[in-house]
Design an enzyme around this catalytic site. Sequence first.
Site, PDB file in Angstrom:
ATOM      1  N   GLU A 260      38.480  33.356  40.453  1.00 28.92           N
ATOM      2  CA  GLU A 260      39.087  32.799  39.246  1.00 28.92           C
ATOM      3  C   GLU A 260      39.814  33.907  38.489  1.00 28.92           C
ATOM      4  OE1 GLU A 260      36.386  29.085  37.687  1.00 28.92           O
ATOM      5  OE2 GLU A 260      35.898  31.060  36.927  1.00 28.92           O
ATOM      6  N   CYS A 261      41.077  33.705  38.183  1.00 35.08           N
ATOM      7  CA  CYS A 261      41.874  34.617  37.377  1.00 35.08           C
ATOM      8  C   CYS A 261      41.769  36.047  37.905  1.00 35.08           C
ATOM      9  CB  CYS A 261      41.479  34.521  35.908  1.00 35.08           C
ATOM     10  SG  CYS A 261      42.716  35.200  34.769  1.00 35.08           S
ATOM     11  N   GLY A 262      41.027  36.932  37.239  1.00 33.46           N
ATOM     12  CA  GLY A 262      40.902  38.290  37.734  1.00 33.46           C
ATOM     13  C   GLY A 262      40.327  38.350  39.129  1.00 33.46           C
TER      14      GLY A 262
END
Length: 436
Positions: A327-329
Amino acid sequence: MAASFVISAPASGVGKTTLTLALARAWRNRGLNVQCFKSGPDYIDPAFHAAATGRASVNVDSWAMDRSTIAHLVSRAADADVVLAEGSMGLFDGVATRGVSGTGATADIAEMLGWPVVLVIDPSGQAQTAAAIAAGLRDYRAGVRLAGVVLNRVASPRHEDLVRRALNEAGIKVFGALPRHAEISLPKRHLGLVQAEEQAEIGKLIDEAARFVAEHVDLDAVLHAAGKWSPQAAANGLNVTPPGQRIALARDAAFSFIYPHMLEAWRATGAEIVPFSPLADETPDASADVCWLPGGYPELHAGKLAANTRFRSSLRAFAETRPVHGECGGYMVLGAGLTDADGISHEMAGLLGLETSFAKRRMHLGYRLAALAAPMPGHRPGARLRGHEFHYSTILAQPDTPLAVVHDATGAVIAETGSRRGHATGTFFHLIAEDR
């Protein structure tokens, strides 16, 4: 029945978090059980709440969650003496299009649960106008009740007197006034406050804030004005399917952005969570059936992650036979490369072709509704996932097959579709809930 209320403000940056932490610790110091919640999609503040109260805090979100889910989450306060829900942004700030049970505004939660609002007002650069703002917020929505205000960053006794007089004339209770006090400012970085777990002195900072607020705010008057609340039985619990039975979860300063209610929901279904630290060059547990990399600050640790070849090679080996999701990072780390703020490119895991740059900063912020085109851990093709995106990284390349069709809260299609390749999947949004 618990004394309950919402801490809100006319805007961000006024001091909601500091006041919430200070009140929570001050009442805890009196021997009361205090339960905090966070209204809206914020994965940093709940950790501060837990540090202040000794009890886990979770998010409640009217755009992403239905009323039953919110009722289930707040039922954890059944044994609390005091319940505090910290708002996001300004009291009525949300998105233009209604979600599951509201627009994501703090006012939605206040009205839904019947909790009165304690408003934090920063009267810097004004005096009587602060009363006009408070009165406007009080009268804007009939179902939202204002208990009173706490003034923050008051310049002088004369300034305080002018504002107090105007608020009294408007019939608005003033619980206290806080003069400027730099020592209790919480450190910030580009995605908000520096995380609680990264601050060795966080306990002392909260204690000082509690002492300062108790000196200037009438804590008994606040409790007297609070709502009297007891939880209602929820028809259903959380609608969350765990990504696997045994989950290897990246967890350190680079990977810490995951909503607490998600972890609790996974555990509630019987799933086991086995944390590991990519920054310490650790590997995902060999007996896990899925690996999950949450968001965080990989851009601050890109060089170390690139140098940790044991972590990266073990992740690639894991993905040969089992699903890995970021997720994201975490998504960025699954990609081919990450360029940091200094323009230096770092090799990442290479499970996906995603290339991102923090040197070319552009804010991406908002709710996301994703319709999965392919499965991801815990969710079938066609599932509609609700989440939130907040980052400053720019996509340089996103060559893999899109994972989902993703819309923002207005219904507009966005470019951050997520990716899939083999057993690897990733999204830029942080998952909050799946539509029932």
